[in-house]
Structures are given as C-alpha cells and as structure tokens.
Design a protein around this motif. Structure first.
Motif, mmCIF file in Angstrom:
data_model
loop_
_atom_site.group_PDB
_atom_site.id
_atom_site.type_symbol
_atom_site.label_atom_id
_atom_site.label_comp_id
_atom_site.label_asym_id
_atom_site.label_seq_id
_atom_site.Cartn_x
_atom_site.Cartn_y
_atom_site.Cartn_z
ATOM 1 N N MET A 91 74.106 -20.610 64.037
ATOM 2 C CA MET A 91 74.051 -21.955 64.305
ATOM 3 C C MET A 91 74.517 -22.489 65.571
ATOM 4 O O MET A 91 74.629 -23.672 65.841
ATOM 5 C CB MET A 91 74.639 -22.863 63.204
ATOM 6 N N GLY A 92 75.333 -21.390 66.263
ATOM 7 C CA GLY A 92 76.002 -22.020 67.470
ATOM 8 C C GLY A 92 77.333 -22.662 67.100
ATOM 9 O O GLY A 92 78.007 -23.639 68.016
ATOM 10 N N LEU A 93 77.901 -22.654 65.890
ATOM 11 C CA LEU A 93 78.797 -23.443 65.452
ATOM 12 C C LEU A 93 80.218 -22.524 65.309
ATOM 13 O O LEU A 93 80.040 -21.788 64.306
ATOM 14 C CB LEU A 93 78.774 -24.353 64.169
ATOM 15 N N PRO A 94 81.330 -22.684 65.906
ATOM 16 C CA PRO A 94 82.228 -21.837 66.091
ATOM 17 C C PRO A 94 83.284 -22.060 64.662
ATOM 18 O O PRO A 94 83.338 -23.250 64.555
ATOM 19 C CB PRO A 94 83.093 -21.976 67.198
ATOM 20 N N PRO A 147 74.889 -22.081 73.256
ATOM 21 C CA PRO A 147 74.955 -21.711 71.911
ATOM 22 C C PRO A 147 74.103 -22.604 70.796
ATOM 23 O O PRO A 147 74.261 -23.732 71.023
ATOM 24 C CB PRO A 147 76.490 -21.509 71.493
ATOM 25 N N GLY A 148 73.407 -22.024 69.853
ATOM 26 C CA GLY A 148 72.792 -22.804 68.952
ATOM 27 C C GLY A 148 71.984 -22.094 68.250
ATOM 28 O O GLY A 148 71.875 -20.676 68.357
#
Lengths: 326, 500
Positions: free
Chosen positions: B321-324, B343-344
């Motif tokens: 998801m590109g979520l750290p 990122p995504g």
C-alpha cells in the motif's frame, strides 16, 4: 612596536578563532561543509526535499552539504535549534508551512519568533492539500460529501496526520468555508491516517497530493478535490476546490529555505540565486513532480511575505477551530 | 504457479553481481550496527541514504532492507552477551539469552537465535511472496477497537513476563504506562507531563529508556562485583547448540514464526508485541515455567523467531500500500522517493521487478546472515573474555552515541543516564524492567486507540464487543485474567516463582 604587537595579536586571534570570524567573511563563503536542518525524522517529504537540495547545493557550492534531522515537538525543536545557531551561512534549514505559520498560534512557550528569528532565503516547492473519500463512503463528489455533512452535522469524519498540523487546519478551514462541521480524527502521521481511510474507519481524509495521489490513482480511495489554483498534471481528472464552488480555497503545503536572523545579505542573495538555478534543473523538476511537488522559486522577500500572510490566515482558522491558546 | 513465476522474476532481478554484493553489504552492516548497542537501523539508514544516490533503485532498497533485518540479528547478539537490547523487540531476548550466557552457554544461545531467525525469515519471506495482498487487506480491517483489544491482551500477558513478585510486576507495568503518558496527546494536541521541556513533547525516547534501564543499570550493578564475571567467561561451552537444544527449540521457533508473521503486519507495535507474546506463550506452554528468566532455551528461540518474522512481514503494508508501519519503513519510503519510485499500491504492478526483487533479496539476505553469523559466534563469545574495565567504558560510549543518533539530542543521552540510576534502584529492589518497557510501549498506543475508537463510535463502548476481532481478543483477555485470579492457579504460580 605596539602596532606590530597588536597586529601579531589579531593574527593570533584569527588563527585560533576562525569560525567566529567566518560570519563576516561572506565573500569567501563557503569554506567548510554546510548543514541543512530538517525538522522531521528522515523519511518524509520534507526530508526528501532537504536531501535533494543538499545534493544539488553541494555541487554548486563545491562544499559538502549535509542534512541533519532535528525532529521533535511538531518541528519546534528544529526551529529553536536554528534560531540559536550562528548566522554564518553554515546552518540552513528547510521550513515546512506549519513551522512558522501555525505553531506560534497553538504552542504557548516557543523560544523563537517566526518573523524576527530567521532570515528567509527562498521558497523551494509546494504541494497541495487533497480531499479524498473512503471507498465505503457513499459520497462520490465534494458536493455530496458537503451535503452529507450538512444533513448530519458532526457525523462525517475525516482523518488528519495530527492535531494542529497544516492538514488539520485545512480540514477546519474547509469546514468553515463550506459552513459544515466534521468530526476530526487525528492520527500519528500521514501513513496511519491514510490507512484509516483505506480501511473505512473514517469517511474523508485531508492530506497532501504527495501522500494521496498514488492511492487515488490506484483506485483505493476516491479523490474528491484538490485545494490548488489549478489541476495537477498527476491527476488531471481531479477538480480543484475552486471549480466546485469555493473560489479561492487553496491550501498549499510549501517548503522554504531559511537561516538564522542576521545572515549577511551577500550569502542570502548567493543562496537565493543557487536555489533558483537548481529549480530550473530538469532532473530536479522531474524528481519533485513525481512526489507531487511543484517548484516555487521566489525572492527572499516573497518568502518573508508568504510567512506573514499564512501566519495571518492560519491564525484565523486556528482561532475559529478553538486551537489557538489566545 | 503465479507465485513461482513471480519469484523467478524476483530472483532474476536480484542475481546480478551488483545486487548480491549490496545484499551482502546490507546484511553485514546491519549485523554490525545491531551489535553496537543503541546504534539502530534508523540512524544508519539515514546516514547511508546519500551513498545510495548513485545506485539503481533496486540495489539501494536491497541494501537498506538488509541493514534493517541484519540489525535484528545483531541486536540479539548484544542482548545475549551484555544484556543490552538494541531494539525494542530484543528486550525479551535479554531475559533468557543473557541468563544462558551467564551459564556459559552464550554460543548455544547465539546459534539458536541465528538458526531460529533464519527459519522465521525464510517462512515469512515465503508468506509475503504468497499472500502479501490479502494480508494487507486483513491488516486494514484492524481498526482502533481491534488495536485497543490487542494492546490490552498484550498488557495482561506482560505480567507473565516477570519472574519475581506478582505485585511488583503489576507496579512496573503501571509505571511504564505512566511514563508513556509523557508528551503531546495525539487526540487533543495537549502537552502532558513535559514540564515545559520541548525535548519531552514527543515523549520519553524508547532507546534512552531501554539503554538506561538495561545497559547502564547493568554496568552500575556490576561495578559492585570485583571481576566476578571471570567465573562464566572461563566456561563458554560448546559454540554451537547441541542436538538437544535444537529439539527443545524447534516447536517454539515454529510458534514464534507464526505469531511474528501475523502480528508484524500490524503497524506500530507489531514487532514488539510479537516477541513479548511469543515469550508469554512459551512460558504458559512450558512444563516448568520457573526455568524462564534463568536460561530457558524456549524463551529465547520463540521470541527471536517472532521478531525476525515480524521484521519481514512489516514490509507488507509498505510494499502493498505504500504505507510505512514504523520508522525504518518510513525511511524506505524516503529512499524510494529519492530514487523516483513513488511508494503506493501501484509499485507491485508498475515495477514488478522492484517488488519481487526486494522480496527475493530478503531470503538471500537471511541466508547471508546465517553464513555471517555462525562463524562470527566464536568471535562474539570471545568478547566476553574482555575484562569489565575495558569492555564497559566502550559499551557506555556506544550507548551514548546510539542514544544521541536517534534524534541528534543531547537531552536523550542525559535521560538514558538518569534511567540508568533508576534501573540500578530497580535491580536493588528486585523489580523487573521488562514489564515496565512493555507498559511503556503499549500504553500510549492503547490510549490512543481507545480514545479514537470512542470518538468514532460517538462514545458507545459496546463497539469493543460488537466487532468480531475485537470481541475475540477481549474474551481472550478475560480468560487470562480469570486464569490469573483463580486462587489455585495463582497459588501454583506463586510457588513456581518463589522457587528462584
């Protein structure tokens, strides 16, 4: 004899105190590595901007330019550290929008003055705040979301990256403009706030184009509008908030380059010229635009004016949202 | 078969001389900084970021990822040898790993940690390759109510961590919760217990707290003993774990891997929770729980596997998801951004070679780590022979450097020294610092999610029981509390704990 001695004395003084004299020797600046402070931990957009400019400035100044992260207290620690640094051109900082324009309204005991403690050098780049809706939320357009909020005041929720951030203020500013009230749900940073939108915990999210455009492009969330003067080439189908009936509603989240107050004018001008040249570099523009950032060249005075204008604007929003302490 | 073709695409991308080299380099650097107390992957990756500018994005990400999971390996080395947790997840490793080292079984402990971690890393990598997307979807279903219930379960298990007085353990958890209150409240933005110090507005630094309570306190306490350590350095024992050790460790490793893989996906406390939970689980399942804290191999093998599995699966939210989900993942986002990769969710489809290459590199990295670590055990163990008067000043210096490097703050160094004295007092009073740290880590997240859940439910507390995942977790909590409160169970527990 005494002339000889005083000369000798001053020469010795120069030899042992080279740094304290560096600030008056603007013509030979920079003689040693330059530091760019970033008030966030490594990893975010602010850090990426700092590192990009550090790399390019280093090539142009022929001195190493290093990024130093000074995170903490919602960027206040970075600002205080910069304010206490020597105005010798060896300590610069990337300032994000909220640092000098929101923080002073919401934090009582700050050890810096947003106008007097710093020398503005140049605007660098900006991104715009975007409004997105969760896949489960029935509203597909901004108008529908506003209708839903009008029908059930305080029921439509939005996530933000934290209390009293530019994102939070953008949400409150929009609620004021549209005459509705939302339920604000703050998170610790953008990543959990966007995850909450993806998972349908909240109905809406405000965040920057940088953060939201990959999710909107991939169809994971519904993009409603962008608070910018014009549509973004990254998402050409996303209307601006102005188009949708709220003319002039723009929330740029910008980054600027600043130094401690009292930076010699020659250094300010030199840095401003170098930044302007870097912003014209094709590779820099490409890298910035992939992040949803648009270059934003300016004079030092324009950055100063921008800080004063946004300070007034967010002061009003913060007072209306009962965030300001005064 | 899609999995195989994807993995082969990944290995195609990774098996170049350059990428293998960066994978190895990342694992090596990670091990080294993991071994140095306090100096963590965040500071290292931040420092090395500029070095990767000239590299292709895949090589850069491979190296940075290698530093992260390499540090997990290295962190347990320090925990076992000198009782210093390098990472929040290696706090538990200190408990039984260090006890094993004191018994002259440092080699066996290091060997089990390395092999368990390798197994966990391999299994978790396969899991990411096979099911990253559905797992990410599952993680999204974890709302604030679920988080709260999970944290609550974690806190209850925290009490089981202690091997001393029951009430002292509860007091330490409570103290940890209280320390966790310091800083700006996420929900209201109000500062609490900061005494007007901006340095405290983001709360007490975890690294400063853990370095102080474990490292500095241990050093202070050892100043009282006159080179008494000679006793256990003479007798290091065999370097590699025996067959019996491996048999004892096998099941805990399996359980730890499962637990770690599952919890690692959840943002925030995943890695910490998984190692603590694994420890509690092993202690509950053990025939003789009184061995825990005194060198039980299960208490080392389980959590070590869990934290490594968790470290691998924490890449899932980022990759899908590109979520750290933590500070290191946020840095990976930064690295991607600098290399022009946004990122995504689109990374998987638009840059499959990057996505699968990174996954393939994780397995290779874990393999390199075993190759690196098994021969290194001899060298690490020899470190124990260094006399205190030489070793401890060095450890102290590294602690200070490490604490400072987290956010370039001198204040945090002072804080670590302060907690060193506090930790010394705790040692004298027979209070365990591990439950305090768990309370400190879980408390703020628990409060944040409790209040967020209530905010979203408009104050309706039934939300914790109407959501199925949350309800299940709470039922487990109640079962555990009953178990603790059951007079006979508690009596048995107390006798078990008083034996030592």
């Amino acid at each position: 004899m005494s002339v000889f001695f005083s000369r000798f004395f001053f020469a010795a003084l120069f030899a042992v105190l080279p740094t304290s004299f560096a600030q008056v020797r603007a013509e030979v600046w920079p003689e040693k590595p330059v530091k760019i402070l970033v008030p966030y931990p490594p990893g975010g957009a602010c850090d990426a901007v700092g590192r990009l400019f550090a790399e390019k400035l280093s090539e142009r100044l022929r001195q190493p330019v290093v990024v130093e992260n000074r995170p903490g207290a919602g960027t206040a620690i970075g600002a205080e550290f910069l304010a206490k640094s020597a105005p010798d051109g060896y300590t610069l900082a990337v300032t994000p929008t909220g640092q000098l324009t929101i923080l002073p309204h919401v934090v009582k005991a700050l050890h810096f003055d947003p106008f007097k403690s710093f020398t503005p050098i140049s605007q660098l780049a900006y991104t715009s705040v975007v409004i997105a809706a969760s896949p489960d939320f029935p509203a597909k357009t901004l108008q529908e979301a506003v209708h839903a909020a009008k029908a059930n005041p305080g029921e439509v929720s939005y996530s933000s990256s934290g209390s009293a951030t530019i994102i939070h203020l953008a949400g409150e500013y929009f609620a004021n403009t549209a005459g509705v009230s939302f339920l604000h749900v703050p998170y610790k940073g953008s990543a959990p706030a966007v995850a909450a939108l993806l998972g349908g915990e909240v109905n809406l999210a405000f965040d920057t184009l940088t953060i939201l455009h990959p999710q909107i492009k991939a169809g994971k969330v519904k993009g409603l509008a962008i608070a910018a003067p014009a549509r973004s080439p990254l998402l050409p189908d996303l209307p601006t908030v102005s188009e949708l009936g709220y003319p002039g509603f723009e929330v740029p989240s910008w980054f600027g380059l600043i130094a401690p107050a009292g930076l010699p004018d020659e250094i300010t001008q030199r840095l401003n010229r170098e930044v302007a040249a870097i912003l014209q570099n094709g590779e820099v523009r490409k890298k910035l635009s992939a992040l949803g950032l648009t270059i934003w060249p300016s004079t030092p005075e324009q950055l100063g004016q921008r800080i004063r204008d946004d300070y007034e604007k967010y002061g009003r929003v913060a007072r209306q949202a009962n965030l300001a302490f005064d | 078969m899609e999995l195989l073709s994807n993995l082969s695409l990944g290995f195609d991308a990774v098996l170049t001389f350059q990428n293998l080299w960066y994978c190895f380099l990342g694992a090596l650097l990670g091990t080294l900084i993991g071994v140095l107390p306090g100096l963590g992957p965040v500071a290292t990756i931040a420092m090395l970021l500029p070095v990767t500018y000239g590299l292709p994005p895949l090589s850069a990400l491979i190296m940075l990822a290698g530093i992260y999971y390499g540090a997990q390996y290295g962190g347990s080395t320090t925990a076992i040898l000198v009782n210093l947790p390098g990472e929040s997840s290696s706090v538990v490793t200190c408990l039984d790993g260090y006890a094993m080292a004191r018994q002259g079984r440092a080699g066996a402990a290091l060997g089990i940690a390395a092999l368990g971690s390798f197994f966990a890393g391999t299994a978790a990598t396969l899991l990411i390759a096979a099911a990253a997307s559905p797992l990410a979807e599952f993680a999204l279903r974890f709302g604030p109510a679920e988080y709260f219930s999970l944290m609550f379960l974690g806190l209850i298990t925290a009490v089981a961590l202690a091997h001393g007085d029951f009430f002292k353990a509860i007091a330490m958890v409570a103290l940890g919760l209280t320390l966790g209150l310091v800083g700006i409240d996420v929900n209201s933005g109000v500062e609490r217990f900061t005494f007007g110090l901006p340095e405290l507005s983001d709360g007490v630094s975890f690294v400063a707290l853990s370095m102080g309570l474990f490292g500095v306190a241990e050093i202070l306490a050892n100043l009282e003993l006159r080179e008494k350590r000679e006793v256990f350095t003479q007798n290091i024992g065999s370097l590699l774990p025996s067959r019996q050790d491996l048999r004892a460790a096998f099941k805990p490793v399996l359980r730890g891997t499962l637990l770690g893989s599952a919890l690692g996906i959840l943002p925030g406390g995943g890695a910490v929770l998984s190692s603590f939970t694994s420890y509690t689980l092993e202690k509950r399942l053990a025939k003789d729980p009184s061995r825990f804290g005194k060198g039980a191999i299960e208490g080392l093998a389980g959590p070590e596997s869990a934290n490594n599995a968790g470290a691998q699966t924490s890449f899932i939210p980022l990759l899908v998801m590109g979520l750290p989900s933590n500070a290191v993942m946020a840095l990976m986002v930064g690295a991607m951004m600098i290399h022009g990769v946004v990122p995504g969710p689109q990374v998987m489809t638009e840059r499959p070679e990057l996505f699968w290459g990174l996954i393939a590199s994780m397995w290779l990295g874990n393999f390199f780590l075993v190759l690196l670590n098994l021969p290194l055990i001899g060298i690490w163990v020899r470190l124990l022979k260094v006399p205190y008067r030489l070793l401890y000043p060095v450890v102290l210096v590294f602690c200070c450097v490490g604490v400072y490097s987290v956010s370039n703050s001198v204040f945090d160094v002072g804080l670590a020294l302060f907690f060193g004295f506090v930790g010394y007092l705790f040692l004298k009073l027979g209070c365990e610092p591990a439950p305090l740290l768990l309370g400190f880590v879980l408390g703020p997240m628990m409060e944040e999610n409790l209040r967020r859940a209530m905010l979203l439910a408009r104050g309706d507390a039934s939300v914790f029981f109407t959501r199925p995942i949350s309800c299940t977790l709470l039922v487990l909590c109640i079962a555990l509390i009953l178990l603790l409160a059951w007079p006979q169970a508690r009596k048995a527990r107390e006798t078990a704990f008083q034996e030592g």
